[in-house]
Design a protein around this motif. Structure first.
Motif, mmCIF file in Angstrom:
data_model
loop_
_atom_site.group_PDB
_atom_site.id
_atom_site.type_symbol
_atom_site.label_atom_id
_atom_site.label_comp_id
_atom_site.label_asym_id
_atom_site.label_seq_id
_atom_site.Cartn_x
_atom_site.Cartn_y
_atom_site.Cartn_z
ATOM 1 N N CYS A 1 28.721 37.597 37.393
ATOM 2 C CA CYS A 1 29.493 36.723 38.286
ATOM 3 C C CYS A 1 29.395 35.271 37.837
ATOM 4 O O CYS A 1 30.393 34.545 37.835
ATOM 5 C CB CYS A 1 29.002 36.853 39.732
ATOM 6 S SG CYS A 1 29.451 38.398 40.533
ATOM 7 N N GLU A 2 28.183 34.845 37.469
ATOM 8 C CA GLU A 2 28.010 33.468 36.998
ATOM 9 C C GLU A 2 28.898 33.198 35.791
ATOM 10 O O GLU A 2 29.563 32.160 35.719
ATOM 11 C CB GLU A 2 26.541 33.215 36.605
ATOM 12 C CG GLU A 2 25.607 33.111 37.767
ATOM 13 C CD GLU A 2 24.165 32.855 37.341
ATOM 14 O OE1 GLU A 2 23.467 32.131 38.065
ATOM 15 O OE2 GLU A 2 23.732 33.385 36.296
ATOM 16 N N ASN A 3 28.927 34.133 34.862
ATOM 17 C CA ASN A 3 29.720 33.961 33.645
ATOM 18 C C ASN A 3 31.216 33.969 33.936
ATOM 19 O O ASN A 3 31.953 33.144 33.411
ATOM 20 C CB ASN A 3 29.374 35.044 32.619
ATOM 21 C CG ASN A 3 27.972 34.893 32.079
ATOM 22 O OD1 ASN A 3 27.411 33.795 32.049
ATOM 23 N ND2 ASN A 3 27.363 35.990 31.677
ATOM 24 N N MET A 4 31.660 34.883 34.778
ATOM 25 C CA MET A 4 33.089 34.998 35.064
ATOM 26 C C MET A 4 33.608 33.795 35.841
ATOM 27 O O MET A 4 34.661 33.257 35.532
ATOM 28 C CB MET A 4 33.397 36.269 35.847
ATOM 29 C CG MET A 4 34.859 36.329 36.289
ATOM 30 S SD MET A 4 35.258 37.825 37.187
ATOM 31 C CE MET A 4 35.860 38.831 35.848
ATOM 32 N N PHE A 5 32.869 33.394 36.869
ATOM 33 C CA PHE A 5 33.347 32.350 37.778
ATOM 34 C C PHE A 5 32.843 30.949 37.423
ATOM 35 O O PHE A 5 33.204 29.983 38.078
ATOM 36 C CB PHE A 5 32.937 32.680 39.221
ATOM 37 C CG PHE A 5 33.564 33.936 39.746
ATOM 38 C CD1 PHE A 5 34.917 33.983 40.065
ATOM 39 C CD2 PHE A 5 32.809 35.086 39.920
ATOM 40 C CE1 PHE A 5 35.489 35.142 40.563
ATOM 41 C CE2 PHE A 5 33.370 36.257 40.412
ATOM 42 C CZ PHE A 5 34.717 36.281 40.734
ATOM 43 N N LYS A 6 31.979 30.852 36.395
ATOM 44 C CA LYS A 6 31.403 29.553 35.988
ATOM 45 C C LYS A 6 30.666 28.901 37.165
ATOM 46 O O LYS A 6 30.866 27.726 37.482
ATOM 47 C CB LYS A 6 32.486 28.600 35.461
ATOM 48 C CG LYS A 6 33.357 29.187 34.385
ATOM 49 C CD LYS A 6 32.602 29.380 33.087
ATOM 50 C CE LYS A 6 33.505 29.844 31.974
ATOM 51 N NZ LYS A 6 33.205 31.169 31.492
ATOM 52 N N ILE A 7 29.808 29.717 37.814
ATOM 53 C CA ILE A 7 28.981 29.235 38.923
ATOM 54 C C ILE A 7 27.530 29.493 38.571
ATOM 55 O O ILE A 7 27.245 30.173 37.580
ATOM 56 C CB ILE A 7 29.334 29.947 40.260
ATOM 57 C CG1 ILE A 7 29.239 31.463 40.105
ATOM 58 C CG2 ILE A 7 30.722 29.525 40.739
ATOM 59 C CD1 ILE A 7 29.470 32.258 41.376
ATOM 60 N N LYS A 8 26.623 28.963 39.363
ATOM 61 C CA LYS A 8 25.195 29.136 39.093
ATOM 62 C C LYS A 8 24.480 29.564 40.366
ATOM 63 O O LYS A 8 24.664 28.967 41.422
ATOM 64 C CB LYS A 8 24.615 27.813 38.577
ATOM 65 C CG LYS A 8 23.284 27.951 37.920
ATOM 66 C CD LYS A 8 23.435 28.532 36.521
ATOM 67 C CE LYS A 8 22.066 28.803 35.913
ATOM 68 N NZ LYS A 8 21.923 30.119 35.343
ATOM 69 N N LEU B 1 18.475 35.321 43.762
ATOM 70 C CA LEU B 1 18.504 36.540 42.960
ATOM 71 C C LEU B 1 17.816 37.714 43.650
ATOM 72 O O LEU B 1 17.764 38.807 43.108
ATOM 73 C CB LEU B 1 17.834 36.292 41.591
ATOM 74 C CG LEU B 1 18.430 35.180 40.743
ATOM 75 C CD1 LEU B 1 17.644 35.028 39.449
ATOM 76 C CD2 LEU B 1 19.902 35.425 40.460
ATOM 77 N N ASP B 2 17.297 37.514 44.839
ATOM 78 C CA ASP B 2 16.544 38.529 45.568
ATOM 79 C C ASP B 2 17.496 39.580 46.135
ATOM 80 O O ASP B 2 18.409 39.253 46.892
ATOM 81 C CB ASP B 2 15.752 37.859 46.696
ATOM 82 C CG ASP B 2 14.799 38.814 47.389
ATOM 83 O OD1 ASP B 2 14.954 40.045 47.236
ATOM 84 O OD2 ASP B 2 13.903 38.321 48.081
#
Length: 94
Positions: A49-56, A62-63
């Protein structure tokens, strides 16, 4: 700005890639009891998701206990995209 339906469609496609063992994704079903998703699987999906949407996502996001269903993840992604869009508007308005 991306609507919830578009975010949901994109996340479902990521689920299909990252967790191919899950067939017929129902975003309202319990991740652990219905699909057997574990901590490693959810982190893999979050990174996608981070890679696709360019979010962090921060470490505390992460839990797996924060994500009872895939809808919980979809909502979190949507909020991050909204925050990002808001930050862009603020920066652009300076």
């Amino acid at each position: 700005m991306m609507g919830k339906t578009k975010v949901q469609e994109a996340v479902i496609s990521l689920i299909n890639e990252a967790l191919p063992e899950i067939e017929n994704v129902d975003t309202t079903k319990d991740l652990i009891s219905e699909y057997g998703v574990n901590s490693i699987s959810i982190i893999k999906l979050i990174v996608s998701c981070e890679n696709m949407f360019k979010i962090k996502f921060s470490d505390y996001e992460l839990d797996i206990s924060d994500y009872r269903t895939f809808d919980d993840l979809i909502d979190r992604v949507g909020k991050k995209l909204d925050e990002q869009a808001g930050e862009r508007r603020v920066i652009g308005g300076l």
